[in-house]
Design a protein around this motif. Structure first.
Motif, mmCIF file in Angstrom:
data_model
loop_
_atom_site.group_PDB
_atom_site.id
_atom_site.type_symbol
_atom_site.label_atom_id
_atom_site.label_comp_id
_atom_site.label_asym_id
_atom_site.label_seq_id
_atom_site.Cartn_x
_atom_site.Cartn_y
_atom_site.Cartn_z
ATOM 1 N N HIS A 58 34.551 39.848 41.999
ATOM 2 C CA HIS A 58 34.405 40.894 42.999
ATOM 3 C C HIS A 58 33.081 40.639 43.717
ATOM 4 O O HIS A 58 32.000 40.792 43.135
ATOM 5 C CB HIS A 58 34.405 42.266 42.305
ATOM 6 C CG HIS A 58 34.327 43.406 43.246
ATOM 7 N ND1 HIS A 58 33.329 44.334 43.197
ATOM 8 C CD2 HIS A 58 35.118 43.760 44.288
ATOM 9 C CE1 HIS A 58 33.507 45.222 44.148
ATOM 10 N NE2 HIS A 58 34.584 44.904 44.832
ATOM 11 N N PRO A 60 31.141 41.982 46.124
ATOM 12 C CA PRO A 60 30.013 42.908 46.288
ATOM 13 C C PRO A 60 29.222 43.154 45.001
ATOM 14 O O PRO A 60 28.021 43.407 45.048
ATOM 15 C CB PRO A 60 30.665 44.205 46.772
ATOM 16 C CG PRO A 60 31.968 43.804 47.319
ATOM 17 C CD PRO A 60 32.402 42.610 46.533
ATOM 18 N N THR A 61 29.894 43.075 43.835
ATOM 19 C CA THR A 61 29.201 43.379 42.582
ATOM 20 C C THR A 61 28.919 42.148 41.731
ATOM 21 O O THR A 61 28.030 42.182 40.884
ATOM 22 C CB THR A 61 30.039 44.358 41.737
ATOM 23 O OG1 THR A 61 31.299 43.743 41.418
ATOM 24 C CG2 THR A 61 30.247 45.677 42.462
ATOM 25 N N LEU A 63 31.024 41.144 39.549
ATOM 26 C CA LEU A 63 31.748 41.360 38.299
ATOM 27 C C LEU A 63 33.068 40.590 38.310
ATOM 28 O O LEU A 63 33.673 40.393 39.361
ATOM 29 C CB LEU A 63 32.046 42.850 38.107
ATOM 30 C CG LEU A 63 30.836 43.740 37.873
ATOM 31 C CD1 LEU A 63 31.241 45.201 37.925
ATOM 32 C CD2 LEU A 63 30.192 43.421 36.532
ATOM 33 N N VAL A 73 33.233 49.425 37.778
ATOM 34 C CA VAL A 73 32.573 49.590 39.076
ATOM 35 C C VAL A 73 32.322 51.065 39.356
ATOM 36 O O VAL A 73 31.217 51.465 39.732
ATOM 37 C CB VAL A 73 33.421 48.957 40.204
ATOM 38 C CG1 VAL A 73 32.875 49.338 41.575
ATOM 39 C CG2 VAL A 73 33.461 47.455 40.049
ATOM 40 N N THR A 77 28.303 51.152 38.103
ATOM 41 C CA THR A 77 27.475 50.784 39.243
ATOM 42 C C THR A 77 27.100 51.979 40.115
ATOM 43 O O THR A 77 26.364 51.813 41.074
ATOM 44 C CB THR A 77 28.167 49.719 40.116
ATOM 45 O OG1 THR A 77 29.377 50.260 40.628
ATOM 46 C CG2 THR A 77 28.444 48.472 39.310
ATOM 47 N N SER A 78 27.568 53.162 39.768
ATOM 48 C CA SER A 78 27.107 54.336 40.515
ATOM 49 C C SER A 78 25.695 54.709 40.111
ATOM 50 O O SER A 78 25.012 55.426 40.839
ATOM 51 C CB SER A 78 28.066 55.511 40.313
ATOM 52 O OG SER A 78 28.164 55.830 38.948
ATOM 53 N N ALA A 81 22.515 48.732 38.974
ATOM 54 C CA ALA A 81 23.022 47.516 39.602
ATOM 55 C C ALA A 81 23.986 46.800 38.657
ATOM 56 O O ALA A 81 23.800 46.820 37.436
ATOM 57 C CB ALA A 81 21.870 46.590 39.956
ATOM 58 N N PRO A 82 24.996 46.160 39.189
ATOM 59 C CA PRO A 82 25.935 45.418 38.340
ATOM 60 C C PRO A 82 25.266 44.238 37.633
ATOM 61 O O PRO A 82 25.782 43.737 36.641
ATOM 62 C CB PRO A 82 27.016 44.962 39.316
ATOM 63 C CG PRO A 82 26.433 45.094 40.663
ATOM 64 C CD PRO A 82 25.378 46.139 40.586
ATOM 65 N N LYS A 83 24.111 43.816 38.117
ATOM 66 C CA LYS A 83 23.387 42.709 37.472
ATOM 67 C C LYS A 83 23.005 43.065 36.036
ATOM 68 O O LYS A 83 22.923 42.186 35.181
ATOM 69 C CB LYS A 83 22.136 42.383 38.299
ATOM 70 C CG LYS A 83 21.400 41.168 37.841
ATOM 71 C CD LYS A 83 22.183 39.912 38.142
ATOM 72 C CE LYS A 83 21.387 38.674 37.792
ATOM 73 N NZ LYS A 83 22.202 37.480 37.877
ATOM 74 N N THR A 86 26.068 41.897 34.191
ATOM 75 C CA THR A 86 26.338 40.455 34.168
ATOM 76 C C THR A 86 25.259 39.665 33.435
ATOM 77 O O THR A 86 25.528 38.588 32.937
ATOM 78 C CB THR A 86 26.488 39.901 35.598
ATOM 79 O OG1 THR A 86 25.284 40.158 36.330
ATOM 80 C CG2 THR A 86 27.669 40.543 36.306
#
Length: 148
Positions: A58, A60-61, A63, A73, A77-78, A81-83, A86
């Motif tokens: 994905h 944008p994220t 993921l 998500v 991620t609200s 950060a998705p980092k 990951t």
């Protein structure tokens, strides 16, 4: 005077549009779907998030777009950060303890029935890897020397 004229024009326009819509409805073949509706139906994707997936990621994220990644998500991620997802690797028990810590210390809401699905996704896609930071050096014993 001008506002009165605009009102009359507006009423006439609405009347004309209604008559045209009635004519189209009466003359249209009921067995044939309208072509605009049929073409729009093909454009609708199952999920708007899936439209941004390239090579299983994905974009944008960052993921992995696997089953239940949309739950991750939407819930993870609200707040961060998705980092943070990951860059970490955990077992299912490790991800569960992180979620419990966030619920206790960071006011994460109760994930309810989605918690097990989120943990399953995280443990599957961000599980620990059996690798070190770098390979061991391949040194030969005869290369060693004594410092004086």
């Amino acid at each position: 005077m001008t506002a009165d004229r605009h009102s009359k024009n507006f009423i006439f326009l609405m009347f004309a549009m209604t008559v045209i819509a009635l004519i189209i409805a009466v003359t249209a073949d009921e067995d044939q779907p309208l072509p605009q509706v049929a073409s729009k139906a093909k454009e609708v994707k199952a999920s708007p998030l899936m439209s941004e997936v390239v090579d299983g990621i994905h974009t944008p994220t960052g993921l992995i777009a696997d089953q239940n990644f949309e739950l991750v998500v939407n819930n993870c991620t609200s707040c961060h950060a998705p980092k943070l997802i990951t860059q970490n690797r955990q077992t299912a028990a490790g991800w569960k303890s992180i979620i419990e810590w966030m619920q206790e210390k960071q006011n994460l809401w109760d994930l309810g029935k989605d918690e097990s699905k989120i943990i399953e996704y995280l443990a599957k896609n961000y599980a620990p890897k059996n690798e070190g930071r770098r390979r061991n050096l391949n040194l030969k014993k005869d290369e060693w020397y004594v410092l004086e």
